[in-house]
Design a protein around this motif. Sequence first.
Motif, PDB file in Angstrom:
ATOM      1  N   ALA A 190       0.835  -1.204   0.000  1.00  0.00           N
ATOM      2  CA  ALA A 190       0.000   0.000   0.000  1.00  0.00           C
ATOM      3  C   ALA A 190       0.867   1.250   0.000  1.00  0.00           C
ATOM      4  CB  ALA A 190      -0.933  -0.015   1.206  1.00  0.00           C
ATOM      5  N   SER A 191       1.918   1.233   0.787  1.00  0.00           N
ATOM      6  CA  SER A 191       2.834   2.365   0.820  1.00  0.00           C
ATOM      7  C   SER A 191       3.480   2.576  -0.545  1.00  0.00           C
ATOM      8  CB  SER A 191       3.906   2.130   1.883  1.00  0.00           C
ATOM      9  OG  SER A 191       4.863   3.171   1.868  1.00  0.00           O
ATOM     10  N   ALA A 192       3.916   1.501  -1.184  1.00  0.00           N
ATOM     11  CA  ALA A 192       4.559   1.620  -2.489  1.00  0.00           C
ATOM     12  C   ALA A 192       3.613   2.195  -3.534  1.00  0.00           C
ATOM     13  CB  ALA A 192       5.067   0.249  -2.937  1.00  0.00           C
ATOM     14  N   VAL A 193       2.358   1.726  -3.539  1.00  0.00           N
ATOM     15  CA  VAL A 193       1.385   2.208  -4.521  1.00  0.00           C
ATOM     16  C   VAL A 193       1.134   3.699  -4.344  1.00  0.00           C
ATOM     17  CG1 VAL A 193      -1.028   2.079  -5.224  1.00  0.00           C
ATOM     18  CG2 VAL A 193       0.279  -0.022  -4.877  1.00  0.00           C
ATOM     19  N   LEU A 194       0.918   4.147  -3.104  1.00  0.00           N
ATOM     20  CA  LEU A 194       0.589   5.552  -2.874  1.00  0.00           C
ATOM     21  C   LEU A 194       1.792   6.467  -3.101  1.00  0.00           C
ATOM     22  CD1 LEU A 194      -1.809   5.405   0.217  1.00  0.00           C
ATOM     23  CD2 LEU A 194      -2.369   5.653  -2.199  1.00  0.00           C
ATOM     24  N   ILE A 195       2.971   6.037  -2.673  1.00  0.00           N
ATOM     25  CA  ILE A 195       4.161   6.865  -2.919  1.00  0.00           C
ATOM     26  C   ILE A 195       4.397   6.992  -4.425  1.00  0.00           C
ATOM     27  CG2 ILE A 195       6.668   6.995  -2.676  1.00  0.00           C
ATOM     28  CD1 ILE A 195       6.379   5.723   0.076  1.00  0.00           C
ATOM     29  N   GLY A 196       4.279   5.878  -5.145  1.00  0.00           N
ATOM     30  CA  GLY A 196       4.464   5.937  -6.591  1.00  0.00           C
ATOM     31  C   GLY A 196       3.424   6.807  -7.270  1.00  0.00           C
ATOM     32  N   ALA A 197       2.152   6.661  -6.888  1.00  0.00           N
ATOM     33  CA  ALA A 197       1.088   7.448  -7.506  1.00  0.00           C
ATOM     34  C   ALA A 197       1.246   8.935  -7.179  1.00  0.00           C
ATOM     35  CB  ALA A 197      -0.269   6.946  -7.038  1.00  0.00           C
ATOM     36  N   GLY A 198       1.570   9.253  -5.928  1.00  0.00           N
ATOM     37  CA  GLY A 198       1.717  10.648  -5.539  1.00  0.00           C
ATOM     38  C   GLY A 198       2.871  11.331  -6.249  1.00  0.00           C
ATOM     39  N   THR A 199       4.015  10.673  -6.300  1.00  0.00           N
ATOM     40  CA  THR A 199       5.159  11.274  -6.981  1.00  0.00           C
ATOM     41  C   THR A 199       4.936  11.342  -8.492  1.00  0.00           C
ATOM     42  OG1 THR A 199       6.255   9.109  -7.050  1.00  0.00           O
ATOM     43  CG2 THR A 199       6.779  10.547  -5.207  1.00  0.00           C
ATOM     44  N   GLY A 200       4.229  10.346  -9.040  1.00  0.00           N
ATOM     45  CA  GLY A 200       3.896  10.388 -10.457  1.00  0.00           C
ATOM     46  C   GLY A 200       2.959  11.525 -10.803  1.00  0.00           C
ATOM     47  N   LEU A 201       2.109  11.924  -9.882  1.00  0.00           N
ATOM     48  CA  LEU A 201       1.226  13.067 -10.102  1.00  0.00           C
ATOM     49  C   LEU A 201       1.989  14.382 -10.018  1.00  0.00           C
ATOM     50  CD1 LEU A 201      -1.652  14.195 -10.441  1.00  0.00           C
ATOM     51  CD2 LEU A 201      -1.973  13.929  -7.970  1.00  0.00           C
ATOM     52  N   ILE A 202       2.933  14.472  -9.107  1.00  0.00           N
ATOM     53  CA  ILE A 202       3.659  15.729  -8.881  1.00  0.00           C
ATOM     54  C   ILE A 202       4.606  16.048 -10.031  1.00  0.00           C
ATOM     55  CG2 ILE A 202       5.418  16.815  -7.416  1.00  0.00           C
ATOM     56  CD1 ILE A 202       4.164  15.233  -5.057  1.00  0.00           C
ATOM     57  N   THR A 203       5.314  15.056 -10.552  1.00  0.00           N
ATOM     58  CA  THR A 203       6.448  15.321 -11.447  1.00  0.00           C
ATOM     59  C   THR A 203       6.056  16.066 -12.725  1.00  0.00           C
ATOM     60  OG1 THR A 203       7.610  13.409 -10.548  1.00  0.00           O
ATOM     61  CG2 THR A 203       8.369  14.268 -12.659  1.00  0.00           C
ATOM     62  N   PRO A 204       5.104  15.589 -13.537  1.00  0.00           N
ATOM     63  CA  PRO A 204       4.790  16.351 -14.755  1.00  0.00           C
ATOM     64  C   PRO A 204       4.150  17.702 -14.462  1.00  0.00           C
ATOM     65  CG  PRO A 204       3.240  14.549 -14.472  1.00  0.00           C
ATOM     66  CD  PRO A 204       4.297  14.353 -13.440  1.00  0.00           C
ATOM     67  N   LEU A 205       3.349  17.777 -13.399  1.00  0.00           N
ATOM     68  CA  LEU A 205       2.716  19.056 -13.069  1.00  0.00           C
ATOM     69  C   LEU A 205       3.753  20.075 -12.625  1.00  0.00           C
ATOM     70  CD1 LEU A 205      -0.520  17.949 -11.152  1.00  0.00           C
ATOM     71  CD2 LEU A 205      -0.100  18.129 -13.597  1.00  0.00           C
ATOM     72  N   GLY A 206       4.733  19.632 -11.853  1.00  0.00           N
ATOM     73  CA  GLY A 206       5.771  20.543 -11.403  1.00  0.00           C
ATOM     74  C   GLY A 206       6.583  21.094 -12.555  1.00  0.00           C
ATOM     75  N   PHE A 207       7.012  20.239 -13.468  1.00  0.00           N
ATOM     76  CA  PHE A 207       7.816  20.714 -14.595  1.00  0.00           C
ATOM     77  C   PHE A 207       6.981  21.563 -15.557  1.00  0.00           C
ATOM     78  CE2 PHE A 207      10.904  17.305 -13.518  1.00  0.00           C
ATOM     79  CZ  PHE A 207      12.035  18.100 -13.475  1.00  0.00           C
TER      80      PHE A 207
END
Length: 393
Positions: free
Chosen positions: A306-323
């Motif tokens: 569960a931790s892996a799924v949420l960390i991956g999903a959260g960071t995947g959401l942040i990266t393209p939006l941030g750039f």
Amino acid sequence: MTASGAQAPPTPRGRMWPLYAAGFTTAFGAHGVAASLGGQSPDAVTSLLVLGGLLALYDGAEVLLKPVFGTLADRIGARPVLLGGLVAFACASAVYALADNPGALWAARLGQGAAASAFSPSASALVARLNPAGTHGRAFGGYGFYKSLGYTLGPLLGGVLVWAGGLRLLFAVMAVLAAAVAVWAALTVPRVPPLPRTRQTVLDLARRLAERTFWQPTAALAAATAALSVGVGFLPVSGAAAGLGPVATGAAVSVLAACAAVVQPAAGRALDAGRITTRAGLAAGLAITAAGLALAVVPGLAGVLASAVLIGAGTGLITPLGFAALAASTPQERLGQTMGTAELGRELGDAGGPLLVAAVATAATLAHGYAALALLLVIAPVALLAGALRARG
């Protein structure tokens, strides 16, 4: 072919593929070698201190040189810096492939990090320059996907190559890969001339970097990278403490990387379509990532996955939006400098996140370390929400 006999220019999608390949190359270079150094080069890695130094060379060179090469890309054009960095990466990799000795390994690793510092921010700047503002989310989502693919496959492919022919074969393959991407980029990526720039003093740069439009996305990117690094490094520790074997913990890390890769293109498309805003997306990504860190304290396979799924999903959401946010708020003549400095923030998060968790875990427990980083990530979306409410008021 056109009527004049000249070759038709590549489609916008076709121009992006070499940039995606460049992102894959830097990620593969970072993790493919790092995962193989400790167990496959006993003649060169004689102690944990030596191993730590070799691992730090690549990231250390990136921390120091990415802003420098980003500024150079603005001055002479991002394409020459991209091509020069890829060629330098191929040459640095060939150093150890041709000369199997500890000195060559140190030189090759330092050269790889310096070369990646050149072509990584240049590729990001070209992603922004070659795509209209309304498609930046999709473009950076695709770039992030292939970079995450390099992080995911790097240890696996690197291990297979080292098993088949030793560490020198891995470096030889990286040399060929970088050279092939350089030729592909030279043939496909169009020349993007540098734009006229007004004179900028150090004070002007400091003011621009202090603006909210820069530091908020950069801080979110750094936080995401910190959480990703902590997940990759410490979730196997939590799994082992719960009695899980290396296969289960390795699968959890793969799930984390896969989620980060899959979410990025979808997040970019949602941003371009107006289904999410940058502010809301960054806040949601930070909150999801913080929840993933909090779930890491749950014992057993369920908590780790569960931790892996949420960390991956959260960071995947942040990266393209941030750039995409950085590209939208930066004058095009300063894109290289902005991307290089933002990459510096990510590198600091990559190092700072594990250091924070390790320090707190040493003083208390690993669960407290996860909680400390999760708390820092929760503060950011609360601050973003408060800013949005003030703006509406």
